[in-house]
Design an enzyme around this catalytic site. Sequence first.
Site, short mmCIF file in Angstrom:
data_model
loop_
_atom_site.label_atom_id
_atom_site.label_comp_id
_atom_site.label_asym_id
_atom_site.label_seq_id
_atom_site.Cartn_x
_atom_site.Cartn_y
_atom_site.Cartn_z
N LYS A 36 25.31 47.93 43.01
CA LYS A 36 26.71 48.45 43.13
C LYS A 36 27.06 48.02 44.67
O LYS A 36 26.62 48.76 45.73
CB LYS A 36 27.08 49.58 42.83
N GLY A 53 25.05 60.55 50.26
CA GLY A 53 23.45 60.75 50.01
C GLY A 53 23.39 62.13 49.23
O GLY A 53 22.61 61.92 48.23
N GLU A 112 18.80 56.14 52.46
CA GLU A 112 18.65 55.68 53.62
C GLU A 112 20.03 56.05 54.21
O GLU A 112 21.02 55.09 53.94
CB GLU A 112 18.42 54.06 53.91
N CYS A 165 22.76 52.24 61.09
CA CYS A 165 22.29 53.37 60.93
C CYS A 165 21.48 53.91 62.07
O CYS A 165 21.40 55.33 62.53
CB CYS A 165 21.77 53.59 59.72
N GLU A 169 27.64 61.21 63.76
CA GLU A 169 27.58 59.71 63.74
C GLU A 169 28.73 59.14 63.72
O GLU A 169 29.67 59.55 63.19
CB GLU A 169 26.99 59.29 62.52
P1 NAI Z 1 29.83 55.56 52.07
O1 NAI Z 1 28.54 56.40 52.06
O2 NAI Z 1 30.94 56.37 51.39
O3 NAI Z 1 29.68 54.15 51.04
C1 NAI Z 1 28.48 53.85 50.91
C2 NAI Z 1 28.27 53.12 49.38
O4 NAI Z 1 28.32 54.35 48.60
C3 NAI Z 1 29.29 52.26 48.98
O5 NAI Z 1 28.92 51.11 47.98
C4 NAI Z 1 30.40 53.23 48.31
O6 NAI Z 1 31.05 52.54 47.14
C5 NAI Z 1 29.34 54.22 47.67
N1 NAI Z 1 29.93 55.52 47.38
C6 NAI Z 1 30.83 56.12 47.96
N2 NAI Z 1 31.16 57.43 47.44
C7 NAI Z 1 30.34 57.60 46.44
C8 NAI Z 1 29.93 58.44 45.36
N3 NAI Z 1 30.67 59.64 45.27
N4 NAI Z 1 29.03 58.15 44.55
C9 NAI Z 1 28.41 56.98 44.41
N5 NAI Z 1 28.58 55.95 45.29
C10 NAI Z 1 29.35 56.22 46.21
O7 NAI Z 1 30.25 55.16 53.40
P2 NAI Z 1 31.48 54.99 53.88
O8 NAI Z 1 32.80 55.65 53.57
O9 NAI Z 1 31.84 53.42 54.04
O10 NAI Z 1 31.21 54.95 55.47
C11 NAI Z 1 31.44 56.43 55.89
C12 NAI Z 1 30.36 56.75 57.16
O11 NAI Z 1 29.28 56.39 56.50
C13 NAI Z 1 30.51 55.71 58.26
O12 NAI Z 1 31.48 56.00 59.14
C14 NAI Z 1 28.97 55.81 58.58
O13 NAI Z 1 28.81 56.69 59.52
C15 NAI Z 1 28.04 55.96 57.38
N6 NAI Z 1 27.37 54.93 57.16
C16 NAI Z 1 26.16 54.70 57.28
C17 NAI Z 1 25.59 53.63 56.63
C18 NAI Z 1 23.94 53.56 56.85
O14 NAI Z 1 23.66 52.34 57.08
N7 NAI Z 1 23.00 54.71 56.80
C19 NAI Z 1 26.21 52.53 56.07
C20 NAI Z 1 27.63 52.76 55.96
C21 NAI Z 1 28.17 53.90 56.19
#
Ligand code: NAI
Length: 505
Positions: free
Chosen positions: A199, A258, A275, A309, A407
């Site tokens: 996904k 997460g 991660e 990250c 973050e």
């Molecule tokens: P997010 O954690 O919401 O999205 C990441 C993935 O999870 C996307 O594919 C999204 O569609 C999916 N997702 C979102 N809600 C979900 C749920 N309830 N169940 C299953 N999958 C779900 O991250 P977002 O909203 O894009 O970014 C928010 C913050 O997260 C950023 O500002 C940053 O701080 C952090 N982030 C960290 C990353 C890393 O590499 N560790 C990468 C992206 C964001």
Amino acid sequence: MDASILNYTVNDNVGKFLKQTQKLYINGNWVDSKSGKTFDVEDPATGKKIATCAAGDKNDVDLAVSAARKAFDSGKWSSLPNNEKGKIIWKIGDLIDEHNEELAQLESLDNGKPVAVAGAADVPLSSDIFRYMAGWATKIEGNTIPYSCLYTPGAQYHSYTLREPVGVCGQIIPWNFPLLMAAWKIAPALAAGCTIVLKPAEQTPLSALRLMEIINDSNLLPEGVLNVVTGFGEEAGAPLAEHPHVDKVAFTGSTEVGKIITRAASGNLKKVSLELGGKSPTIIFPDADIDAAIAGAASAIFFNHGQCCCAGSRLLAHEKVFDKVTEGISKIAENIKVGPGMDASTEMGPLVSDEQYKKVAGYIESGKSEGGQVVAGGKYDNSSGGHFVHPTVFSKTNHDMTLVKEEIFGPVVCAQPFTDENLEKIAETANNTNFGLAASVWTKNISVAHKLAAKIRSGTVWVNCHNIFDASLPFGGYKESGWGREMGHEVLKNYTEVKAVTVNL
Ligand code: NAI
Ligand code: MG
């Protein structure tokens, strides 16, 4: 031949690809979402639409999981000879390289990163993990285990372990390195003999879809082994994380989601690897090669616009060199050319979305109101429709400030001096965070470097460098930065189960 999209000249294949309405890839077929719903994908440099994608939901996830389940249970992938698996995985790596230009352009159009960076880093790192994992396909082994027979004296047993694929894997990835995150997830799962439902992030689904198209056009994988369901987190990600027929979920993204994933996974106690976020310190000692440390600390936070990250978002410099270091980084920040990723002269593109833009701008404002001093940048501008935030250096920050604790995920560094060279105290400051993803230590004193590396509670410690990755090096977090490791042979633990077999001789 070249095509064009918005005002950009692009590779012909990119032009063709973006004209299609993107579908879901389930059981070897491109299909519309059951609901018929779609969503728009935008160019972060202009806010203009560049593509339409199918919006998958629970019904589509059900179909994809059932295809992956059937493919796994049939053994058509897992029982393929491992050398054959290895050749196919290697070939995917080769195909990624052959399509470097178009994948780099899609990555830049979709995520906003400079196209040259995508071509020099994202794409080759993606092919490299496939090649590295191709080698592992033939090397996933168990052990033979000598047995003491405590309560059956005299009996003889032959015991050994098998390392078997964990099964159907749900893989949910973010938007900061869309192709690379897909590669980090798909390659080890395939090497271990698993089947997959991927996904991609709703902000950046394009490179994973194009990769799937390239793999499909080459007939490399049996149907159902790799499925791609695009869509939003709560609609497509959540049903995947909670699906009773998924054996393992691998997630990269926010710590907040997460935690949601771990709860969703508890229904069938599927295995979970995560991660997550970070707030990584860059620690500069007065004896360091200061020019190298300045360049390294600047790239630690500004690479990928701080949307990493492991970004070095907390700069800890000894007071003797603090001014020189912050001035040096500020000078670099002021000279970084911010612009559209598809412009060859751009060094830093826009942030990925309006949501991220507002989030990062909010942190800049909260930093100012909490008494932080902006010594470079501090500016953001979306008047063109793009989400541009200028590289920003905050001096005089302290741990009580929101921007030091949370973050930011943007090009914003918080600088704090330290006065004492007591390593316990420095480690205490470095570890004063809920995260534990990475750190870098800049010193010429190898004893200090190794001692501090041992005291820092994070999955990666770099010495006199930052953001150095290799397919062979495990990457992941302590504390709220995650569970399990990506890459290296460590990642194979996420995708395998161990079975002990004991034979009474
Ligand atoms: P997010 O954690 O919401 O999205 C990441 C993935 O999870 C996307 O594919 C999204 O569609 C999916 N997702 C979102 N809600 C979900 C749920 N309830 N169940 C299953 N999958 C779900 O991250 P977002 O909203 O894009 O970014 C928010 C913050 O997260 C950023 O500002 C940053 O701080 C952090 N982030 C960290 C990353 C890393 O590499 N560790 C990468 C992206 C964001
Ligand atoms: Mg989110």
